[in-house]
Design an enzyme around this catalytic site. Structure first.
Site, short mmCIF file in Angstrom:
data_model
loop_
_atom_site.label_atom_id
_atom_site.label_comp_id
_atom_site.label_asym_id
_atom_site.label_seq_id
_atom_site.Cartn_x
_atom_site.Cartn_y
_atom_site.Cartn_z
N ASN A 61 0.85 -1.20 0.00
CA ASN A 61 0.00 0.00 0.00
C ASN A 61 0.88 1.25 0.00
O ASN A 61 2.00 1.25 0.52
CB ASN A 61 -0.98 0.01 1.19
CG ASN A 61 -0.33 -0.16 2.54
OD1 ASN A 61 0.72 -0.77 2.66
ND2 ASN A 61 -0.97 0.36 3.57
N GLU A 63 0.47 5.29 0.79
CA GLU A 63 -0.45 6.28 1.37
C GLU A 63 -0.11 7.70 0.94
O GLU A 63 0.91 7.95 0.29
CB GLU A 63 -0.43 6.13 2.90
CG GLU A 63 -0.95 4.77 3.34
CD GLU A 63 -1.11 4.61 4.83
OE1 GLU A 63 -0.57 5.45 5.60
OE2 GLU A 63 -1.80 3.65 5.24
N CYS A 72 -4.64 1.19 -1.66
CA CYS A 72 -4.45 -0.15 -1.09
C CYS A 72 -3.49 -0.94 -1.97
O CYS A 72 -3.41 -0.71 -3.19
CB CYS A 72 -5.77 -0.90 -1.03
SG CYS A 72 -6.97 -0.22 0.10
N GLU A 74 -3.77 -4.08 -2.95
CA GLU A 74 -4.48 -4.90 -3.95
C GLU A 74 -4.87 -4.07 -5.17
O GLU A 74 -4.75 -4.52 -6.31
CB GLU A 74 -5.77 -5.49 -3.37
CG GLU A 74 -5.60 -6.35 -2.14
CD GLU A 74 -5.77 -5.57 -0.86
OE1 GLU A 74 -5.12 -4.52 -0.71
OE2 GLU A 74 -6.53 -6.01 0.01
N CYS A 111 -10.78 -4.24 1.34
CA CYS A 111 -11.83 -3.24 1.58
C CYS A 111 -12.87 -3.31 0.47
O CYS A 111 -12.70 -4.00 -0.55
CB CYS A 111 -11.22 -1.85 1.68
SG CYS A 111 -10.78 -1.15 0.08
N CYS A 114 -11.63 -2.36 -3.05
CA CYS A 114 -10.78 -3.41 -3.62
C CYS A 114 -11.61 -4.62 -4.03
O CYS A 114 -11.32 -5.27 -5.03
CB CYS A 114 -9.69 -3.81 -2.63
SG CYS A 114 -8.39 -2.56 -2.57
N1 THU Z 1 -5.14 -1.43 3.09
C1 THU Z 1 -4.70 -2.20 2.06
O1 THU Z 1 -3.73 -1.87 1.38
N2 THU Z 1 -5.36 -3.35 1.79
C2 THU Z 1 -6.36 -3.87 2.56
O2 THU Z 1 -6.86 -4.94 2.26
C3 THU Z 1 -6.82 -3.15 3.74
C4 THU Z 1 -6.29 -1.77 3.90
C5 THU Z 1 -4.40 -0.21 3.42
C6 THU Z 1 -5.06 1.09 3.14
C7 THU Z 1 -4.32 2.00 4.10
O3 THU Z 1 -3.08 2.38 3.52
C8 THU Z 1 -4.02 1.12 5.30
O4 THU Z 1 -4.10 -0.22 4.80
C9 THU Z 1 -4.95 1.29 6.47
O5 THU Z 1 -6.26 1.18 6.09
#
Ligand code: THU
Length: 159
Positions: A61, A63, A72, A74, A111, A114
């Protein structure tokens, strides 16, 4: 009035029950999670995808200080995969997460956005995406296709 019960079938396996290909995919997701850029949540996610042509791609991920601008693991991965390998269907997707500084793996699950992105991949390529999701207890959830995680999904603009 009638009640509709939606059932999902999800398998939970111990690590030894995974085959070599699945174990490799999970390891790749674990490795790449170390490169997550997650200074705001400290939740470091790794994802690895096996394509139909045998290639494995991976992402963490990434940010942003403007939170919705982050992505995210995925979604970033399936976007990259679709952009660079438009003729090779994603077949299997491993997902892991860890909180920065912690030894144990965290509980994670894709999420909503995703899930819709995984659904789009299934629509685009006509192949289900099997998900391997590492649990905090060390077991792996194996989900055979996004319908198990996203019932009653939005799927067609014309109906
Ligand atoms: N996140 C993902 O990359 N994948 C997931 O399946 C759940 C959440 C990330 C988004 C954000 O950068 C951090 O995790 C917290 O939500």
């Amino acid at each position: 009035m009638k009640k509709i019960n939606l059932n999902s079938e999800i398998e939970e396996l111990s690590p030894e029950e995974l085959d070599d290909r699945e174990q490799n995919l999970l390891s790749r997701a674990q490795e790449v999670s170390k490169m997550a850029y997650a200074p705001y949540s400290n939740f470091q996610v790794g994802a690895a995808v096996l394509l139909e042509n045998g290639e494995v791609l991976q992402s963490s991920n990434q940010e942003n200080v403007s939170f919705p601008a982050g992505s995210c693991a995925e979604r970033l991965l399936l976007g990259y995969s679709g952009a660079n390998y438009p003729d090779s269907a994603p077949l299997m997707l491993a997902i892991v997460a860890r909180r920065a500084g912690e030894e144990v793996w965290a509980e994670v699950s894709p999420c909503g956005i995703c899930r819709q992105t995984i659904n789009e991949s299934e629509k685009r390529f006509g192949k289900p995406v099997t998900m391997l999701i590492l649990r905090q207890n060390g077991n792996i959830l194996r989900v055979k296709g996004i319908s198990e995680l996203l019932p009653l999904k939005f799927n067609d603009l014309n109906t």
